[in-house]
Each structure stands twice: as structure tokens, then as C-alpha cells.
Scaffold this active site. Sequence first.
Site, mmCIF file in Angstrom:
data_model
loop_
_atom_site.group_PDB
_atom_site.id
_atom_site.type_symbol
_atom_site.label_atom_id
_atom_site.label_comp_id
_atom_site.label_asym_id
_atom_site.label_seq_id
_atom_site.Cartn_x
_atom_site.Cartn_y
_atom_site.Cartn_z
ATOM 1 N N ASP A 13 0.826 -1.229 0.000
ATOM 2 C CA ASP A 13 0.000 0.000 0.000
ATOM 3 C C ASP A 13 0.851 1.265 0.000
ATOM 4 O O ASP A 13 0.426 2.313 0.492
ATOM 5 C CB ASP A 13 -0.956 0.032 1.209
ATOM 6 N N LYS A 16 2.492 2.252 -5.064
ATOM 7 C CA LYS A 16 3.227 1.778 -6.244
ATOM 8 C C LYS A 16 2.439 2.019 -7.523
ATOM 9 O O LYS A 16 3.024 2.275 -8.580
ATOM 10 C CB LYS A 16 3.534 0.284 -6.101
ATOM 11 N N GLY A 40 -4.413 -4.051 -4.668
ATOM 12 C CA GLY A 40 -5.162 -2.990 -5.323
ATOM 13 C C GLY A 40 -4.317 -1.748 -5.529
ATOM 14 O O GLY A 40 -3.762 -1.204 -4.578
ATOM 15 N N HIS A 41 -4.171 -1.326 -6.779
ATOM 16 C CA HIS A 41 -3.466 -0.078 -7.088
ATOM 17 C C HIS A 41 -4.502 0.967 -7.486
ATOM 18 O O HIS A 41 -5.256 0.767 -8.439
ATOM 19 C CB HIS A 41 -2.487 -0.291 -8.243
ATOM 20 N N GLN A 223 2.102 -5.933 -3.230
ATOM 21 C CA GLN A 223 2.407 -6.001 -1.796
ATOM 22 C C GLN A 223 3.716 -5.269 -1.501
ATOM 23 O O GLN A 223 4.013 -4.280 -2.144
ATOM 24 C CB GLN A 223 2.437 -7.466 -1.308
#
Length: 424
Positions: A13, A16, A40-41, A223
Site C-alpha cells: 500500500d 506503487k 489494489g493499485h 504487496q
Amino acid sequence: MAVRIVVGAQWGDEGKGKIVDLLASEADVVARYQGGANAGHTICHGDRRFILRLIPSGILHDGVMCILGNGVVVDPVALFEELQGLRDQGVQTEGRLMISPHAHIIFPYHKLIDQAKERYLGENQVGTTQRGIGPAYLDKIDRCGIRAVDLLDRANLTAKLEKNLEEKNKILRAFGAAEQPVHPMIQQFCDVGERLRPLVVDTVAYLHRAILDGKEVLLEGAQGTMLDIDHGTYPFVTSSNATAGGACTGLGIGPTLVDRVMGVVKAYTTRVGNGPLPTEFEPAFADRVRNLGGEFGSVTGRPRRVGWLDLVQIRYAVMVNGINELAVTKLDVLDTLEELHVCTEYRANGKPVDLSVADARTISEVQPMYRTLPGWQAPTGRVRTLRELPKPARDYLQFIETSLGGVPIRLVSVGQERQETIRV
């Protein structure tokens, strides 16, 4: 030739997605090397907000080819939903996504086993997203996993699914979960295979040709370092190698081809799920910073745990990843704080603790030693050059660089939007 790995240097988180989105504007290929739809991005473009779980962030740039490597576990349902969501928002994806034939596939039984095991563990659960990631990787290591290429041959898929479900149903039964019928699943994933067929190509050969042709290649991890199966706070980790080494095995690229490793660091620390977080805030202050930073999972919606910047942990990340450049995100979240505390050392029983040999229990019990720095209490969201930042903010960044042995900060994010970035 320029091959750059972008890796999370904390517990995930770190932002990225935005960093890869920024760098992808200058890239030809963006390749994802591990993880699955548990990552999730979030990327913001004007009034549009994209949440990418599987597809590399480069998909938002016309002409950039995107790859899911052999190290990724692919949930076809999530993939098709994500592709449709992008098309609905006007993103052209046709001919721009490739999947390794050796990428493993997540099946419904993986998710059911994941959910059942977390229920069974109760208060001792790892805190997974329950999306079947761990069970899929377990099958990979157990040599019974089903890969993308297997979906393209009905006879092969049928034989493997029949064998797997015989075993998986025993596991589900033991956990008190519903067994899964085999024949509907065979038909479902034969259909999935036909939809995936145009995307399944020799990604290793494609990447090597791109590198030899001098293309700009970005390798995107999910991650973060402290969730790496080997180097993280085991057992509170993910099921794959989230560190830079995972890029080589997860894509079929030799380490001599990598030029740069960019570590992405949030200006403070967060993590989701159980496990140690030495610099964690007290609840009231955690709520304040969590709300300032919007620290809720983009996939799960779960509130993230929040703490001060931990330089002990980031020094470790620099070491195990070979990080030679940094991106610092969410600096603007600290704009209103009166003072900042930065962890520079762990101690236990009055003695320093070396993170590289400590286990999760030891890390959870250490006493973090802090250096106090003044806050800047001024908005930074409109700042676009390092010189425009308030001096205490520049000093904060300089302190990070110095403490990490001079690893240079190349990017500083001061907001969610692409343009809210300082290039150093």
C-alpha cells in the site's frame, strides 16, 4: 536498454500504482511479476478513479504493452471484470495485455479453502484477503496447480480438475464448507480458456526481445518487502516473493538485465491485517492520520493500521532488494502535524535488535527508538519542485536519504493525481 523494478519497501500500500503510472508514460512495456487480485493499485486521473487489481498500471497509457508473468496467480473472474471496467471508462485494452502460459489460475475452491481456513484460525488468522491467493500458490508448490496453458486443452483440464477436486472436496468437508461439483467447473473453465486464448503468449520471449531492442521496461511488484514469503514478518506475509528477486523468477528475466530498483516508501507506515507494526500509533491518533491519508484498502475497504516512518525496516528493504533509488509518497498527509517521529533503531532489554534475524514475535515486542523532527504545517499539494517545499519537509526527506546511506529520492508524491508529483 533500461529495465527498472518498482518494489514496495514497506508492508504494501505504498502507492506503487501511482509511481508505475508515472513511469509508464516513458515505458514501452510494464510487467507484473507476482501476487494476484489481492493487490489494489488506485490511480486518479481528474475525476476518474481506477482501481487495478491484476492488470499492470501501464494499461492507462496508450501503446504500452502489459504483461502478467508466470509468477502471478490469475483469477479469471477478477481479470474479466477489470478489463470490462477499463473499457467502460474508455481505456482501450485490445491487443495490449499478455498472460504467461505458465501463470497459475485461481479456482473457486481456492477461495473457499482460503475463507474456511481463516474462519478456522479465528483470532490467530493471518488476515488474508480471502481471494484464494495462498491456496493457489500452495498448489503451485505442491505441483498440482493448473496453469493458463492447461485451460486451452479440455482433456488435460478435465483430468487435472477431477484429480484436484477429489482432494479439495475432502479439505472443504473437513472445514465444514460446501463441496464443489466437478463437471460444471470443467465447462466453466473451458469457456474461460477460450476467452483467455488470445492473451496467452510466450511472455518470456517477448520481454527478452523488448529488452534486446532497447525498449523501456518496467517490472511491477505487488504487496511489499515486509510481506515477502521469505523476507517478511513470517507468518504474517503473502504467499509470493514481493521483493525485487521475485521479478526475475516471476518473469523469466536474468538479474544482469536489471538496471535500477526503485523502492516506494510512504512518508509514514501502514499495514493491513495481523502481524507486528513496531511504530503503530495509539488509536485516536491512528484515526486522525488514517482519515487524512484515506488509509482504507482499495480492494477490501479494510482500515489500515498506521504508524510513524520506520527507517529500521526500510534499511532492511534497501538491503534485500538492492534498492538504488526511492519514491516517497503521501508526503502531503503529514502537512498538518506539529511534529514527526521517525524510528531509527529497535531495542529489546536495552540491546539493539537486528531486523534481519528477528522473528515476528520479537519484532512485535521491540521498543522503537525515535528521532523527533519538526512538522511544516503548510500545504504541499501544489508544490512541484523540491525547492518550493517548506524547509522542514525538505529536511525530512534529507533525513530519510541520509539514514538510508544516501539512496537518492527521485520522486515525491504530494497528492493522488498524476501531476501532484515532485521529480527530483
